[in-house]
Design a protein around this motif. Structure first.
Motif, short mmCIF file in Angstrom:
data_model
loop_
_atom_site.label_atom_id
_atom_site.label_comp_id
_atom_site.label_asym_id
_atom_site.label_seq_id
_atom_site.Cartn_x
_atom_site.Cartn_y
_atom_site.Cartn_z
N ALA A 87 0.82 -1.21 0.00
CA ALA A 87 0.00 0.00 0.00
C ALA A 87 0.86 1.26 0.00
O ALA A 87 0.36 2.35 -0.27
N TYR A 88 2.17 1.10 0.28
CA TYR A 88 3.06 2.24 0.42
C TYR A 88 4.06 2.32 -0.73
O TYR A 88 4.57 1.30 -1.21
N GLU A 89 4.37 3.54 -1.11
CA GLU A 89 5.52 3.82 -1.95
C GLU A 89 6.72 3.93 -1.02
O GLU A 89 6.68 4.69 -0.04
N HIS A 90 7.79 3.18 -1.28
CA HIS A 90 8.93 3.24 -0.37
C HIS A 90 10.21 2.80 -1.09
O HIS A 90 10.18 2.23 -2.19
N ASP A 91 11.34 3.07 -0.43
CA ASP A 91 12.65 2.69 -0.96
C ASP A 91 13.31 1.65 -0.08
O ASP A 91 14.53 1.50 -0.08
N GLY A 92 12.50 0.93 0.69
CA GLY A 92 13.02 -0.05 1.65
C GLY A 92 12.96 0.45 3.07
O GLY A 92 12.97 -0.36 4.01
N GLN A 93 12.92 1.77 3.27
CA GLN A 93 12.80 2.34 4.61
C GLN A 93 11.33 2.34 5.01
O GLN A 93 10.62 3.34 4.90
N LEU A 94 10.87 1.20 5.47
CA LEU A 94 9.46 1.00 5.80
C LEU A 94 9.36 0.07 6.99
O LEU A 94 9.96 -1.02 6.98
N THR A 95 8.63 0.48 8.02
CA THR A 95 8.31 -0.43 9.11
C THR A 95 7.35 -1.48 8.56
O THR A 95 6.24 -1.16 8.16
N LYS A 96 7.82 -2.73 8.50
CA LYS A 96 7.05 -3.77 7.82
C LYS A 96 5.74 -4.08 8.55
O LYS A 96 5.57 -3.80 9.74
N ARG A 97 4.84 -4.67 7.80
CA ARG A 97 3.45 -4.82 8.21
C ARG A 97 3.26 -5.38 9.62
O ARG A 97 2.55 -4.80 10.44
N HIS A 98 3.89 -6.52 9.92
CA HIS A 98 3.62 -7.16 11.20
C HIS A 98 4.22 -6.37 12.36
O HIS A 98 3.60 -6.24 13.43
N VAL A 99 5.42 -5.82 12.16
CA VAL A 99 6.03 -4.98 13.20
C VAL A 99 5.23 -3.70 13.36
O VAL A 99 5.05 -3.19 14.47
N ARG A 100 4.73 -3.17 12.24
CA ARG A 100 3.93 -1.94 12.29
C ARG A 100 2.65 -2.14 13.11
O ARG A 100 2.26 -1.28 13.91
N ALA A 101 2.00 -3.29 12.92
CA ALA A 101 0.77 -3.55 13.67
C ALA A 101 1.05 -3.62 15.17
O ALA A 101 0.30 -3.06 15.99
N VAL A 102 2.16 -4.27 15.54
CA VAL A 102 2.52 -4.35 16.96
C VAL A 102 2.86 -2.96 17.49
O VAL A 102 2.44 -2.58 18.60
N THR A 103 3.60 -2.20 16.72
CA THR A 103 4.02 -0.86 17.15
C THR A 103 2.83 0.05 17.40
O THR A 103 2.77 0.75 18.43
N LEU A 104 1.86 0.06 16.48
CA LEU A 104 0.67 0.89 16.68
C LEU A 104 -0.14 0.41 17.86
O LEU A 104 -0.75 1.21 18.59
#
Length: 399
Positions: A222-239
């Motif tokens: 869903a994101y435009e990125h250059d690799g600097q992206l908090t990946k989906r599963h870690v992002r869900a935990v972080t939020l």
């Protein structure tokens, strides 16, 4: 001062109490359209709103101190109306509401008001509609002008919701009330009509369009990125640990692609965020991701932390996704938090992990290591490939 709601039906549709206030008023304040709906028997001095409106309110009201003032507003003054501005600037005022355009629209469409989401595009970018697009949902879009329906149709097509059915309801409650024939956003060809309108949308996702849920953990694609992206599963935990609540402000330090800030804001329309990113190319990319995913109000600050944090409003929560080894960064973020504020920091490097271990020793909180593995082909079989483990420190500041 009394704030009086008026509909497209004008004087004829107003109850006796509202009429009495307007007849008795020595000063009548409103937009030209509302003032023109009043008959001559409302003999008070007619004053149009200046622009910009909000900063002019105290002076305008002070200029008529001691006189009976009536302020005109479209529909319900407390529903995206002037009533909110007046109460925020002046304190409580007397309000006599009229049925809102949303109440009229739901009555015409047979839609329960409580099951219908309202999105206003009055003075706001059309991109914010994207966050409300979910298959099967009913939306009422408050239009800025006659061009808004075409903008809505274009956005629906662009976001993969071209099959959504649309209708435009104009001059609701008035003698010129009109509803267009239903058409899909893909087939929308209606010319601009009356500027006083709202758009009814029955959301339908096109086949093949990526499904974006209502909770954190959107697909990485869903994101435009250059690799600097908090990946989906870690992002869900972080939020989940950041625990956004309505109205709260997040500092997203080391924004990367902006995913944490974007999904913080998607949890509730009143959530706010500032994403701080030192790389100008990435900062522009954060803005594009925010607009694409329906939170164009995300503020992006291009600069290095902690220096770039100096002029920001105090946060309710801070996420640090990069730059942990920068001198003073962690202490600056901690000092900015109010009692009860949350701080979450993620890292994959040993150097930053040492910084977090020391901070946990001094401040308390919880250190967690997150490891995610994905099934991948191994010859003719399947095996696990582990992503780099993420060390996370989460802490809440004591009262």
């Amino acid at each position: 001062m009394t704030v009086v709601g008026i509909g497209a039906d004008g004087w004829a549709g107003m109850p006796g109490g509202s009429r009495a206030v307007l007849r008795d008023a020595e000063v009548l304040i409103g937009g030209p359209r509302q003032l023109d709906l009043l008959p001559p028997e409302c003999a008070g001095e007619r004053v149009g709103w200046p622009s910009p409106l909000r900063p002019a309110v105290p002076g305008l009201i002070a200029a008529h101190t001691g006189r009976r003032i009536a302020v005109l507003a479209s529909g319900d003054p407390m529903f995206y109306g002037i009533g909110r501005t007046l109460t925020e600037v002046l304190g409580p005022v007397r309000v006599l509401p009229h049925p809102s355009s949303v109440s009229h629209a739901c009555a015409r469409l047979g839609w329960p008001v409580e099951d219908t989401e309202v999105v206003t595009l009055v003075g706001r970018p059309a991109a914010r509609l994207a966050a409300a697009l979910h298959d099967g949902r009913r939306l009422l879009v408050l239009s800025a002008d006659a061009a808004t329906p075409a903008e809505v149709a274009a956005l629906l097509r662009d976001r993969g919701f071209g099959p959504s059915r649309m209708r435009v309801l104009e001059q609701l409650g008035g003698p010129g009330e009109h509803t267009t024939a239903a058409a899909t956003a893909d087939d929308w060809a209606h010319p601009p009509g009356d500027p006083l309108n709202l758009v009814a949308v029955e959301c339908r996702r096109a086949p093949g369009t990526e499904r974006l849920g209502a909770v954190p953990g959107l697909p990485d694609t869903a994101y435009e990125h250059d690799g600097q992206l908090t990946k989906r599963h870690v992002r869900a935990v972080t939020l989940g640990v950041l625990a956004p609540a309505p109205g709260e402000l997040l500092w997203d330090v080391g924004g990367g692609s902006g995913s944490i800030a974007v999904e913080w804001m998607r949890t509730h329309p009143s959530c706010r965020a500032v994403s701080v990113e030192r790389d100008p190319v990435r900062a522009e990319r954060i803005g594009r991701n925010a607009a694409r995913l329906g939170v164009p109000g995300l503020r992006v600050v291009t600069g290095s932390a902690p220096g770039a944090l100096a002029e920001l409003p105090p946060p309710d929560a801070v996420f640090i996704g990069g730059g942990l080894t920068a001198p003073g960064l962690l202490d600056t973020c901690w000092a900015a938090l109010p009692p009860g504020g949350r701080l979450v920091a993620n890292t994959v490097t040993l150097e930053s992990e040492a910084v977090l271990a020391d901070a946990c020793r001094r401040r308390g909180g919880e250190l967690v290591r997150l490891a995610v593995s994905h099934a991948v082909p191994v010859g003719g079989f399947t095996g696990w490939r582990q992503a780099m483990p993420v060390t996370q420190w989460a802490v809440q500041k004591d009262a």
